[in-house]
Every structure is written in C-alpha cells, then in structure tokens.
Design a protein around this motif. Structure first.
Motif, PDB file in Angstrom:
ATOM      1  N   LEU A   1       0.837  -1.206   0.000  1.00 49.77           N
ATOM      2  CA  LEU A   1       0.000   0.000   0.000  1.00 49.77           C
ATOM      3  C   LEU A   1       0.867   1.249   0.000  1.00 49.77           C
ATOM      4  CD1 LEU A   1      -2.916  -0.960   2.400  1.00 49.77           C
ATOM      5  CD2 LEU A   1      -2.609  -1.391  -0.047  1.00 49.77           C
ATOM      6  N   ARG A   2       0.357   2.301  -0.652  1.00 48.89           N
ATOM      7  CA  ARG A   2       1.088   3.570  -0.691  1.00 48.89           C
ATOM      8  C   ARG A   2       0.268   4.739  -0.158  1.00 48.89           C
ATOM      9  NH1 ARG A   2       3.803   2.806  -6.673  1.00 48.89           N
ATOM     10  NH2 ARG A   2       5.563   1.503  -5.999  1.00 48.89           N
ATOM     11  N   LEU A   3      -1.013   4.744  -0.477  1.00 47.77           N
ATOM     12  CA  LEU A   3      -1.856   5.860  -0.035  1.00 47.77           C
ATOM     13  C   LEU A   3      -3.154   5.327   0.546  1.00 47.77           C
ATOM     14  CD1 LEU A   3      -1.632   8.213  -3.169  1.00 47.77           C
ATOM     15  CD2 LEU A   3      -0.256   8.320  -1.088  1.00 47.77           C
ATOM     16  N   VAL A   4      -3.550   5.909   1.685  1.00 52.46           N
ATOM     17  CA  VAL A   4      -4.829   5.559   2.311  1.00 52.46           C
ATOM     18  C   VAL A   4      -5.513   6.880   2.653  1.00 52.46           C
ATOM     19  CG1 VAL A   4      -5.955   4.299   4.187  1.00 52.46           C
ATOM     20  CG2 VAL A   4      -3.748   3.488   3.294  1.00 52.46           C
ATOM     21  N   HIS A   5      -6.429   7.305   1.797  1.00 54.31           N
ATOM     22  CA  HIS A   5      -7.089   8.600   1.990  1.00 54.31           C
ATOM     23  C   HIS A   5      -8.572   8.386   2.260  1.00 54.31           C
ATOM     24  CE1 HIS A   5      -3.978  11.371  -0.218  1.00 54.31           C
ATOM     25  NE2 HIS A   5      -3.425  10.616   0.690  1.00 54.31           N
ATOM     26  N   VAL A   6      -9.013   8.865   3.395  1.00 57.49           N
ATOM     27  CA  VAL A   6     -10.436   8.754   3.720  1.00 57.49           C
ATOM     28  C   VAL A   6     -10.935  10.123   4.155  1.00 57.49           C
ATOM     29  CG1 VAL A   6     -12.184   7.526   5.046  1.00 57.49           C
ATOM     30  CG2 VAL A   6     -10.008   6.406   4.549  1.00 57.49           C
ATOM     31  N   SER A   7     -12.017  10.579   3.554  1.00 56.88           N
ATOM     32  CA  SER A   7     -12.596  11.844   3.998  1.00 56.88           C
ATOM     33  C   SER A   7     -14.068  11.646   4.301  1.00 56.88           C
ATOM     34  CB  SER A   7     -12.416  12.937   2.946  1.00 56.88           C
ATOM     35  OG  SER A   7     -13.181  12.647   1.810  1.00 56.88           O
ATOM     36  N   TYR A   8     -14.510  12.342   5.322  1.00 52.08           N
ATOM     37  CA  TYR A   8     -15.914  12.309   5.715  1.00 52.08           C
ATOM     38  C   TYR A   8     -16.316  13.763   5.917  1.00 52.08           C
ATOM     39  CZ  TYR A   8     -20.125  10.399   8.038  1.00 52.08           C
ATOM     40  OH  TYR A   8     -21.410  10.050   8.363  1.00 52.08           O
ATOM     41  N   THR A   9     -17.157  14.263   5.042  1.00 53.93           N
ATOM     42  CA  THR A   9     -17.478  15.689   5.085  1.00 53.93           C
ATOM     43  C   THR A   9     -18.986  15.905   5.047  1.00 53.93           C
ATOM     44  OG1 THR A   9     -17.130  15.777   2.687  1.00 53.93           O
ATOM     45  CG2 THR A   9     -15.293  16.442   4.063  1.00 53.93           C
ATOM     46  N   GLN A  10     -19.413  16.855   5.860  1.00 53.39           N
ATOM     47  CA  GLN A  10     -20.818  17.245   5.972  1.00 53.39           C
ATOM     48  C   GLN A  10     -20.891  18.770   6.018  1.00 53.39           C
ATOM     49  OE1 GLN A  10     -21.622  15.581   9.890  1.00 53.39           O
ATOM     50  NE2 GLN A  10     -22.381  13.665   8.979  1.00 53.39           N
ATOM     51  N   ASP A  11     -22.090  19.293   5.984  1.00 53.09           N
ATOM     52  CA  ASP A  11     -22.195  20.756   6.101  1.00 53.09           C
ATOM     53  C   ASP A  11     -23.225  21.222   7.128  1.00 53.09           C
ATOM     54  OD1 ASP A  11     -24.639  20.347   4.835  1.00 53.09           O
ATOM     55  OD2 ASP A  11     -24.162  21.523   3.065  1.00 53.09           O
ATOM     56  N   TRP A  12     -23.755  20.305   7.887  1.00 50.73           N
ATOM     57  CA  TRP A  12     -24.867  20.729   8.744  1.00 50.73           C
ATOM     58  C   TRP A  12     -24.441  21.637   9.892  1.00 50.73           C
ATOM     59  CZ3 TRP A  12     -26.035  19.010  13.888  1.00 50.73           C
ATOM     60  CH2 TRP A  12     -25.106  18.112  14.419  1.00 50.73           C
ATOM     61  N   LEU A  13     -23.142  21.712  10.190  1.00 47.17           N
ATOM     62  CA  LEU A  13     -22.671  22.634  11.230  1.00 47.17           C
ATOM     63  C   LEU A  13     -21.983  23.864  10.643  1.00 47.17           C
ATOM     64  CD1 LEU A  13     -21.423  20.213  14.041  1.00 47.17           C
ATOM     65  CD2 LEU A  13     -23.374  21.771  14.106  1.00 47.17           C
ATOM     66  N   ALA A  14     -22.327  24.203   9.396  1.00 47.05           N
ATOM     67  CA  ALA A  14     -21.708  25.372   8.752  1.00 47.05           C
ATOM     68  C   ALA A  14     -22.166  26.675   9.377  1.00 47.05           C
ATOM     69  CB  ALA A  14     -22.016  25.370   7.242  1.00 47.05           C
ATOM     70  N   THR A  15     -23.255  26.652  10.113  1.00 46.44           N
ATOM     71  CA  THR A  15     -23.681  27.834  10.869  1.00 46.44           C
ATOM     72  C   THR A  15     -23.679  27.475  12.360  1.00 46.44           C
ATOM     73  OG1 THR A  15     -25.997  27.196  10.639  1.00 46.44           O
ATOM     74  CG2 THR A  15     -25.125  28.713   8.988  1.00 46.44           C
ATOM     75  N   PRO A  16     -23.629  28.468  13.225  1.00 47.37           N
ATOM     76  CA  PRO A  16     -23.569  28.170  14.686  1.00 47.37           C
ATOM     77  C   PRO A  16     -24.932  27.736  15.214  1.00 47.37           C
ATOM     78  CG  PRO A  16     -23.488  30.533  14.316  1.00 47.37           C
ATOM     79  CD  PRO A  16     -23.502  29.903  12.961  1.00 47.37           C
ATOM     80  N   LEU A  17     -25.386  26.575  14.757  1.00 44.76           N
ATOM     81  CA  LEU A  17     -26.695  26.057  15.169  1.00 44.76           C
ATOM     82  C   LEU A  17     -26.813  25.953  16.680  1.00 44.76           C
ATOM     83  CD1 LEU A  17     -27.493  23.074  12.755  1.00 44.76           C
ATOM     84  CD2 LEU A  17     -28.503  25.359  12.787  1.00 44.76           C
ATOM     85  N   GLU A  18     -25.696  25.660  17.327  1.00 42.56           N
ATOM     86  CA  GLU A  18     -25.747  25.459  18.772  1.00 42.56           C
ATOM     87  C   GLU A  18     -26.154  26.749  19.486  1.00 42.56           C
ATOM     88  OE1 GLU A  18     -23.122  25.513  16.849  1.00 42.56           O
ATOM     89  OE2 GLU A  18     -21.246  26.030  17.887  1.00 42.56           O
ATOM     90  N   GLN A  19     -25.910  27.901  18.865  1.00 43.10           N
ATOM     91  CA  GLN A  19     -26.294  29.168  19.486  1.00 43.10           C
ATOM     92  C   GLN A  19     -27.791  29.433  19.336  1.00 43.10           C
ATOM     93  OE1 GLN A  19     -23.570  32.182  17.994  1.00 43.10           O
ATOM     94  NE2 GLN A  19     -21.828  30.792  18.241  1.00 43.10           N
ATOM     95  N   GLN A  20     -28.419  28.610  18.479  1.00 36.97           N
ATOM     96  CA  GLN A  20     -29.881  28.730  18.334  1.00 36.97           C
ATOM     97  C   GLN A  20     -30.591  27.596  19.064  1.00 36.97           C
ATOM     98  OE1 GLN A  20     -30.051  28.659  14.006  1.00 36.97           O
ATOM     99  NE2 GLN A  20     -28.236  29.955  14.096  1.00 36.97           N
ATOM    100  N   GLY A  21     -29.831  26.875  19.869  1.00 38.76           N
ATOM    101  CA  GLY A  21     -30.467  25.856  20.700  1.00 38.76           C
ATOM    102  C   GLY A  21     -30.795  24.555  19.983  1.00 38.76           C
ATOM    103  N   GLN A  22     -30.302  24.365  18.750  1.00 39.23           N
ATOM    104  CA  GLN A  22     -30.586  23.097  18.077  1.00 39.23           C
ATOM    105  C   GLN A  22     -29.950  21.969  18.873  1.00 39.23           C
ATOM    106  OE1 GLN A  22     -29.019  20.630  16.176  1.00 39.23           O
ATOM    107  NE2 GLN A  22     -30.255  20.301  14.328  1.00 39.23           N
ATOM    108  N   LYS A  23     -30.759  20.948  19.174  1.00 40.13           N
ATOM    109  CA  LYS A  23     -30.360  19.949  20.152  1.00 40.13           C
ATOM    110  C   LYS A  23     -29.136  19.127  19.712  1.00 40.13           C
ATOM    111  CE  LYS A  23     -32.112  15.759  22.302  1.00 40.13           C
ATOM    112  NZ  LYS A  23     -33.158  14.726  22.269  1.00 40.13           N
ATOM    113  N   GLN A  24     -29.211  18.595  18.482  1.00 37.14           N
ATOM    114  CA  GLN A  24     -28.101  17.781  17.989  1.00 37.14           C
ATOM    115  C   GLN A  24     -26.795  18.574  17.987  1.00 37.14           C
ATOM    116  OE1 GLN A  24     -28.072  14.519  17.029  1.00 37.14           O
ATOM    117  NE2 GLN A  24     -30.185  14.310  17.707  1.00 37.14           N
ATOM    118  N   ALA A  25     -26.881  19.827  17.549  1.00 39.67           N
ATOM    119  CA  ALA A  25     -25.675  20.655  17.487  1.00 39.67           C
ATOM    120  C   ALA A  25     -25.174  20.995  18.883  1.00 39.67           C
ATOM    121  CB  ALA A  25     -25.959  21.932  16.695  1.00 39.67           C
ATOM    122  N   SER A  26     -26.095  21.216  19.795  1.00 41.26           N
ATOM    123  CA  SER A  26     -25.698  21.701  21.117  1.00 41.26           C
ATOM    124  C   SER A  26     -24.818  20.699  21.856  1.00 41.26           C
ATOM    125  CB  SER A  26     -26.948  22.027  21.947  1.00 41.26           C
ATOM    126  OG  SER A  26     -27.642  23.102  21.325  1.00 41.26           O
TER     127      SER A  26
END
Lengths: 373, 373, 373, 373
Positions: C157-182
């Motif tokens: 093996l030479r390269l092992v690249h794994v990425s996991y990307t989402q966007d649901w925390l692109a805004t400060p949801l936790e400051q609006q009390g969203q439970k999952q984000a908080s």
C-alpha cells in the motif's frame, strides 16, 4: 488585425510542449511565428524551423544568435515564447527581457525564488511583459469560480482544497530510461522537488487564482513512495490562512487510476464551489441550505468572462473543436496525398442521410407506417 | 510541408460556423486561406476578407467570381470550404466541383436526396473530393467505438440507440425574431424538416458511422410540440435492421435541461458500448458477464487511431487546448494593447509559487514543522 | 430459528438512532426486543416501552433496574443494545457485561481510551461479546474492498485517503439551541473532540477496516472554523504507516454542499480502489496500466461475502427495500384507518397496465399500427 | 399500535420475493404474519411456516384452507399478502376478497385485463382494499417528481420517456434450464408478453404515476432478439397523449451492461425532471433558462411527503439501513453461535479509534507535531 511578430526558443522536432504552444498561438491567429532557436543542435534547429515554414535566415542556433539577428531587422520579433527544459528558462528569459522583448514562458518560470525575483525586477525595469503559461487558469469555469469568490458570493472562506493526482510515475520508469521520467526525477535536472514542482505547483497556483488569497503558514510532508526514487512523488501540504481558513494541497504521481485528475474545492460561510478537470465545462455551486446547481460553460448563470472565452456554444464540450479539426486533418491527407480515409464523411454519407430524412417524412406523413430505406 | 491553398464561400463577419471552420483549419496548419467569397454583400465580403488577412484582389463578391478569378492564378486555390446557408450549398458545391476544386462543405450537404445524388456523380466524374463536416465523427472515442464494432467485438448487433437532444427551441423563439430559430423553423429556408434535419441527421449519421450498418425499415413520428411551430421540433424514429436488430433515433430541440446532449448506445450479443457527448473523452465498454470498463482517450485499451488523433496526453480533457489558447489570447491583448488582465499569470505568480515550493521543502525537511510563507 | 432475547438502554420516544437500531434488528428477524430502559424519565420510559409492545413489567426506569429484573426471569434477556448519549455508554456497557449479557453499543463506545481498555478487559473476562455499530463497515462493497486489499491484490500500500465531510454545522446552530448541534459542540457532553470524534472516527475506522493496517505516526490540525464554536468542526490529519505509506484523514462538518460524503481511496503499487458513499453499491477498481472497472454490488467480480450480504439482486440500489417498505407503510394506513393514499397502487393501476400491454400486443401484431388505449 | 393480522399465500422456502415482502412488512412493524399457505406442497408449506414462527395450526396447505381456518378464529387474519406465481394471482385474490380480507398482491395483479376488471368490481363490492406492489412507486424522489408535476411546476407536458433495461436475458438462459428465465420466456406460464410484461409494465406504470396522465394512442414494436426466444425480450413503444405530448417506453432484457436501469424523464414547457434508479436518492430539476439543480432526498427543496418517507437523514443513501442491518446479522451469528466474524467491529476497534483521537489531540495541541500512535 496585425499579428504579433514572435520567436520561439526550444520546441524543435519531437518536443511535445512546443507544438502545443504553437497550436495555442494559432487558435486566435494573433501571433506570427517568424523566428526560432528551436534546438541547441544547429542542424536540428534548422530543420525544425524549415518544417514550420520559417525563413532559413531566421532559423538560429541559439537564443543569443536570434536576439542579435532579429535586432537588426525592420520586421524583427516583438515577443518570444520559451519552451526549453526548465533549468534553461532563467537565462533565456533574462536575455530576452534585456533585449526588449515580451516573454511568454512555459511553467515553471525558474527553479529558485531568487531567480524569479531577479526576473520580476527586470520585467519591471524593462517595461516588458513576462507571462507564464499556467494552463489551467485558462479554463472558463475556473475563471467563473474566481469571479464568484472574489466578488464575495461565498462570504469568508473556510476551506481551500486542491488536489492534482496522476499515476504515470507509479513504477520506477526512470530506471528503464523513459525520458520524461528521467529528468523529472533527477535532482540535477529538475531541482529539489519532483511531483510538488511538476504538478503541485499547478494546484497551489490555482488555490491562489480562484481565491485571490495565499496561505500564511504551511506544514508539508513530501514522500518518495516508489522504491529508489530520488525526488518526492507524493506531497501533502496543510495550509493556514490569515483568517483561520484551512488549505490542503495534495500532489501525487503514484495515484493509480488517476490519469490527470485536478480537483478544486473552495468552501465559504455561505456557499461552496467545486470544479474537476475531468468535467472542465461544469462548475458545481452549492449555496448553503439550497439545492446544489450545476453551471455549464456559457449556460445560465455564467458571467461575461465565460462568454468571452467560450469558442463553442454551451453544451458543446470544448473538445468539439478538436473533433472538428480531426476532420480537417483527415481531409488534408485525402486532398494532398489521396490517402483513403474510411472514417471521413463524404457525399456518400450525405446522400444516405438525406434518404433517411425523406423516409422519415414519408413514414410520419402516413401515421408512422414502416417504410423501407 | 506545403499547405493546401484554400478559398471559403460564406462565413463573413459575425458568422459563427465560418470562424469554427477557420480555427479547425489552423489546428494542424495544413490549409492556407487565400481567397474568399465571404458574403453576398460586396462590401461585407471585402471587409471580412481583409480582416482575415486576404489579399484585396482575392476578396470576391460571389463564388462564381472567385472561381473565375482564381482559375487564372499560378497560386490559385485547390480547395474550397463552403459555409453558406444550407439551401445555397448545392449550387456552390456543384460549381466548385465543376471548376476542378476539392470541396469541404458544412453539413447538411443538400436539402434533397436528388441533389445529393447529382453531387455524388459529379464528384466521381471530376475526381475531386467532396467532404462533409459531420463534426462528431472526429471524436477519438467514437472512432474507437467504431473500430471495436467493425472488428466484431460485440458479435451480432441487437440495439442501436442514438439520441440527440437540446432545449434551445423550447420556446417559440422564432416568433421573437431570433435569427437562428427563424430560419431553422421556416419551411421555405430549412426545407421539409426541422429538428430531424438539424440534429437528427447527426444521430442517424453516427448510427451508421459506429456500426457500418444502415436500417432496412423505419417508422417515424415527427412532432411539433411548441404551439405555432411550423416544422418538427421533436422526432422519434424506430428502425429495424436486416438481421432483426432494433434501432432508435430520438432528436429533440425542446428537451428542457439538455444543452446539447448526444448519446450513442450499441448493444451486441457479447458486449455493449456507450458514449455520451458530455464526457467525450470516455467510452464505456460492457463485456457480458464481466465488470464494465471505462476507456479513456489515449489510455490503456485504446487503438492506434485514437492515439493518432490525440493532441494531448490521456487524462487531459480536450478543452485543455482551448485553455492554453485562452492564455495566448489574453497575452496578445496585453502585449499589443497593454490591456491589464488580472487573470493572466505573470512573473508575480511564478515568484510566489517558487516561494511555496521552498517553504514546503523547509517544512518537510524539519518533520512537517509549520513554516511561514 | 430462535431469536435472541434482547433489551435496549436509551432510545425512547423521539430518539432517532434507537429507532434505526430496532429497524436493523428486524431486518433478519433474529432479535426479539423484550425489555427496555428506554429513558431516564420513568413515565417516558414506560410509554416508550408500551408503544413498542413491551410487557409493562419489562419497561424499566434504569438500566440497573432492568439488569436486576431480567436476572430473575426464565426468559430474561441475553443481550442488550445501548443507544444512550455517548458519555453514558461506559457505565451501561460495564454493568451489562458484568451482568453476563452480550452488548451491542452505538459508536463511540467510550470517550476515553482508558475506559475502552477497561471494557475490553471486562469483555474478555466475562466472555461476552461487545460489538460497536460502526455502520459503514456493513456496506457490501466496502467489504469487497477489504477482501481485495487483504488478499494482496494491490501489492504494497502507498496511499490511504479517507474523507468524511458534511455541512450541517456550517452555521452556529448550537447558538440557536438546536439539540443535535448543542451537545455535539459542548465539551462537557461530547468530550474533547467535535467533528473528529463524531465523524472523523468513522473515517479512521474505515481506513483500518479496509486495509487491516494502522498508521504509526500522525500529524493533526484541528480547526474551529465557525466563529464561537467550542470544539473542532474541521480536521486534517496526515498519517504515516510503518512501510512509508501515507495516509490522510479529513473530517469536516462545515463543508458546504456535502450532505454526508464519505470517500475511501486506497492506492497500492499494482492497483487502486475507490468507494464513495453516494454510490454505495459501486466500487471502482483501477489495475495499473489497464482500463478502470466499475464493480457493482453482487455483479461480476464480487466475492462471496458480497453475495451473502446482498438482500436484493445486483442492479437494485439497496434503497429498493425502503421503497418496498414505503408501500407497506401506506398500505397499513389504508387498511387500518382507511386513510386514502393517492400514491398507493391498487387494482385500478393494475387494470390500466394490463390494458397497455394488450394494446401493445395489438399494435405490434399489426406492424406497429397506432392503436387507441 | 395494533398490528394488522396478516396471512401470506405463496412465498415458502427458497422464494425470493416472499422474503422481500416479509422484510418490508417488518420495516415499520405494522403487520403481524400469523398464518400462511406458503406452498402448494403440504410438507413444504408446513416447514416454511414453522421456520417463520407461525403456530403449527396456522400453517395451511392451500389458500382455501387458510380462508376457512382463519374465519373461525377470534384472532383471524384481516389481510393477506399474495406472492404466488403470476397466473395463480387471480383466483387467490378473488377468493380472499370474497372472504372479506384486504389484499396486497405482488405485481402483475393478473394476466388479462378482463380478470383485472373483475377484481376491480369485486374489491368495490366487498369494500376491501386491493393493493399491488409496484415497488418503484415507493421511492421518495419519484414521489417528489410526481408532486412537482401534478401541481403544475412543469407547465403543459411535452415528453414522457421511461426506459427499463436489463441484460440478464442476453443469452438463451431458458435453454439451459435456468428457472427464472424458463417461466418468464414460456408463453404457457408468462402469458403473451415477456420483457414488456415483466419490466415494461413498471415503466408504463411509472409514466402514469409521475404524470397522472395516460397516453391516448400507442405504436409498439416488440422484438425477440435472442435466437430461439419465444416471447419479446425487447420492446419500444411510442405513445401520444391527448394534448399532443409524446411518450416513449423502452423495455429490454438484452441491454448488455445494464443491470437494472430504470430512467424516468418528463419534459414540460417550463421545466423538466429526471430520475435514474442507480441514484435513487437524487432528482434532477431543470428549470428552463436557469442552471439545473440536484435535489437530494430530504434535502432543501423537497416536499413533506419525501420527509415523511425518509427513514435516514438526507445524504445517507438508503442502503444505510441495510449496512446497519448487516452488522446485526453478523452480531446474531456471533452471539448465538460464536461464529467468529473478522469484519464485525468490537471493543478492539473502539479502543484503537479512541487512541487515534487522543493522538490527534496531542498533535494538534503541539502545532501539528508528528506523534506516535
């Protein structure tokens, strides 16, 4: 329109990139190639020039000879295109600028930043243009990407990820004497970097091209993954920007399965953009909280610069022109040499197609009755 | 290499397809455009010719005048490119063949099969080439598709499905005076067919190009889907081949969401092939009972003809050349007119890129320490 | 076949992941959910249990109560599923193992490695299974990827690249009390890591799952890109393996445009493999110097384990089962409550479809004559 | 919530589709399978029932016996699922409706329209539901497609193209005794149609499902492309709608390279929609004159019905649940039989992942220093 009187240094018989430059020069027909120092071997320089239709007296043995010869002519060259091996760029550019010529140089301009600084100063002092052909900056949809980012459509930037991956150096080709591999993996000819200098620099250049920003710090890991290789064939560079945004530059020449994959992703607070080389006519636009959009070169949503750069209508991949030119190539063979070409469409094809249309009309007029062709 | 002395009929100022033909001629630099009857309006013909660098005396008012004027010259034209409106093709081609010239004509060659037959006979009698630019036949991967089918890799053919769909006529543009729409939807100018003649003919032509076979019977349904339209804007044609294979030709100019989508699918008893215009560099190969393969232009598995036609290495989309040429266009503006071009890479870019490389080397040498740029 | 008598801790009314676990349990019908401590609020625990059809006396207030109550029963539970908030996993797992139960725990098992070590020892001492539901390891094509790598198809093996990307925390949801984000962005509840622990751990886990290898060293850059965020929402981790191979783990919850993008790329000296979550039924196989292949779940080239895991035939996306189940859901509504459902196919649809078939037969029998429906 | 007391006819040991129905019933846990006439062979019927956990006295030899036996029970079945071979559907449905049961029947309901009409009348007379499981109508994004079309987002419809193509009958499997192929290509068992009835009917059904419209006329071409085949294995059907719109239904079981490809395209005057089975979570939305959008199941732009139907968050392919269930299957094996499963994540994995996270924290805290794992 007057064309720019142009000379070329390097790019003689068998040189790939020289031919690409000349073809690019012909696209819009604004350059006339009139002189050349196409090889350091006198006979090859001469033969190469004659093949390209240069006047015999304007086929020179060296760039110095060309600068001297052209200086005395009323129709002497105004600009020069430099396509020599990389380590010869510096001297050629310097001499041409000093001779008062505009310069278009293949990338990389130099192999050290000290040399680049010297040429930068010289270009300013001489008031002559010094242009470097980072090809990818010419893609219309990367220019659209840049335009959207620079005018703030994404808000503050957060991620700038660019990867350029290939697989042609996945085996030790240089140990089998393959020419392209040999010089690129030899510190004496290529300088201190391998994949990073050959393709990583394109990735980094694009990260600046599309964002207008440069990272303030970086952390790099250069790797030699093929046993025996003497320069990096894989690089991962983490970057940080002044505002805290993160960058990632990946360059690899051992990424099996990737022929020439270039991928640019920029994420901001309000939206993101992605472009991949394999689908160069498209640009993905992701506004936060809305469905993603696929912008097509010249289609709805594209700015003026894209339209200016588009030579074919929206929906035509840009290879359309090559397809067109392939017919002209085959036609030239047929016309000049009578070489039969079974794939070249002629009147026979046109006749059959017309018969098809007429059969369709008959069938459709009679309620889709089956008719013979 | 001697270039072919060439004239052009039609294609004056503002004509899109004339410019495309000239660009295709320049690609391999094997044609010299020396004479033109570029417009039926004398002043426009002359201005168009001068702009293209023709000698004033070789800017003609009509194709008849051009044929006469060139006949007397030692350096008279050998070939002619015809890019007039379709209904004028016939007379121009006929006259040129009779004058002993090779002819390259934009598609469609004629508007009736009777005319096509006449030109076919004339071309043979005069022993002059008559070439029709069905652009899509120039795509390398369609030639690869053809090669595989003709040598029998698929076994007996069963399905030949080709669709060509666009959406630019989804609204009655002709009622708003849009020029392209107006003549294409007017029976007096376009003949008896609309979408079928404009793009369906490309689809049908490709069905023959890739298979070498023509259907023996067909059943057609031509539709006018936009209210008020006078010619078909959508066509579905079912075809049957002598061996029982089925064909399907779909042509549509009202297929909202499709800019210029061309899709070719051929199924045989042992394997199938698929090509789509949007990814013109790829060809899908499906051997029965094995995983599908994606062939890339010039990559593993491609035949010699693909390699011959490829101007850029495998993995470079063919638009790569346009990107390259975009830089030369911007460079010409900058050099000739001093027009500042913020997107054109110069020594400043090159310097920064070199600084990046040197920073990477420092960081990597010190175990990926973060370094400043 | 006897089913496994099972209890659940956490997962009461409104809990998303608890319902997913129960659905997954029903897929193969090998678990009977018989007891629960579904909430720390007694009334909610009881109501949740009754809704799921548990016997009232087996709806417990706490996991301790459940362990005690079940111990005395002849039909007491053998296994337990733990779906509480992460910081409560440790105590629940420990107590269940000590009570002699097998444990299936949602990921992450613990919030420190010290706790994980303790549970590892306890699991061994008690000879009870402790399973952690890293969901992605259940994808058939990732198992195919693993099988190919472990049996050496890629070479070193030479390269092992794994990425996991989402966007649901692109805004400060936790400051609006969203439970999952908080709770995910609160160091008190989520521990020392944010995105890295939530999704980066999946990426890292898969890097080991598919290669069987772990890196020996790493260099990490954790970033908080949304202003005010208290834990990392983006991470880039460079890895090195003992043989010199390079790894890259990217985890991001601010990658606008990426809903839940997981990408696994492994490159060896002879071949490479790539898998993306969005097309989970496919696996790209790139043998060096040959055209790339697309393997389809259960199609040619797949190993036995893929076939064992496939519930639907090759070519049916796995969502096929959900589609099927959607009909049963609508059918239940209609049958039990008479709720009209315009989208549920009934005999009316079936009748029309049969009329269509019969019309096709008539038309085809009469040489494709147009017939009325 | 009370579950629906349900019986099943057909679907005994080894039957694929019966197992799929039972799994779909368990998804939302609203049906209790309590009785069965699972095979026409008494011993197999009994064994199949016991395996599924039915009470021995509710394992019947025939559907008639089941109807009689259940009628007398206080807990007798309310509904029945019918998964027999197609030609047995009619009698079973009729008898069940007459017995006052709701019926869920696998597709196709009957093999003639006369039978379908009779069942339609009976269902109304008995006031019992008769549901046919056209699976594809359960896909959330096809329901979104339907919703947008029915509320007029596309304006007047112009094109309705649906194709369903497979390749599993590309060879004469029936001549080798393959069971699935044998009955499907035998007029005595399958009726008058092959591919058209097996999969074309799905395509036609969806054309109505998404548009709410049926064509008024059609022209069909049914083909037998594999030598010796006795029923159509390929069909092309042109359709016309009352408003002049055109339809196209293509069904093929010899389309090499297509595993189970279903494609739905609807074009209106203002917009178009496209859905393909291979990417069942996406829906392409093309508003005329604007960039195309990609709608993701449950993401921005989706209506309420999509959200109601979605069991997993947007961005998780629906196969996510199967992946989850695969872990539970392996877990059951391990727990019940101690079967070692190298791919099942356990505490060992969890421990290593936690060590990874802690190493990342150390490295990141020390300016991305390389640390050992």
């Amino acid at each position: 329109m007057n064309r720019i009187r142009t000379g070329m240094i390097g790019g003689g018989q068998g040189a790939f990139i020289g031919a690409v430059h000349r073809l690019a020069m012909r696209f819009d027909n604004r350059f006339d190639l009139l002189a050349g120092a196409l090889s350091s071997q006198p006979e090859r320089a001469r033969q190469s020039g004659l093949e390209l239709g240069l006047a015999p007296e304007r086929c020179y043995d060296s760039h110095q000879a060309m600068l001297q010869g052209e200086r005395g002519r009323a129709d002497g060259i105004e600009a020069v295109v430099i396509v020599t091996p990389n380590h010869l760029h510096f001297a050629a550019v310097r001499d041409c600028l000093q001779a008062g010529l505009h310069v278009i140089c293949d990338k990389p301009l130099t192999v050290t930043s000290a040399e680049a600084r010297e040429l930068q100063a010289l270009s300013q002092a001489q008031q002559r243009q010094l242009i470097v052909t980072y090809t990818y900056t010419g893609y219309p949809m990367l220019r659209e990407m840049r335009e959207r980012i620079l005018r703030g459509d994404l808000g503050a930037l957060r991620l700038v990820h660019v990867s350029y991956t290939q697989d042609w150096l996945a085996t030790p080709l240089e140990q089998q004497g393959q020419k392209q591999a040999s010089w690129r993996t030899d510190p004496a000819q290529a300088g201190a970097v391998g994949a990073l200098g050959d393709i990583g620099v394109h990735a980094y250049n694009l990260s600046h091209f599309v964002t207008g920003q440069r990272p303030s710090r970086l952390s790099a890991d250069l790797a030699r993954l093929v046993p025996g290789r003497r320069l990096d064939d894989h690089a991962q560079v983490n970057c940080r920007y002044a505002n805290g945004a993160r960058g990632l530059i990946v360059a690899s020449q051992v990424a099996v399965g990737r022929e020439n994959s270039l991928r640019v992703q920029v994420v901001g607070e309000h939206a993101a953009l992605e472009w991949v080389h394999e689908q160069a006519n498209l640009l993905q636009w992701f506004p936060l909280g809305q469905p993603g959009q696929t912008l097509s070169r010249g289609g709805p949503g594209c700015g003026d610069d894209v339209r200016r750069l588009s030579r074919v209508p929206s929906g035509h991949p840009e290879g359309y022109l090559e397809a067109f030119a392939a017919l002209y190539r085959d036609a030239a063979e047929l016309i000049q040499h009578g070489t039969p070409c079974p794939v070249l469409p002629t009147v026979d094809e046109a006749l059959h197609d017309q018969l098809f249309i007429e059969a369709c009309l008959r069938s459709s007029a009679e309620d889709s009755r089956w008719v013979s062709l």
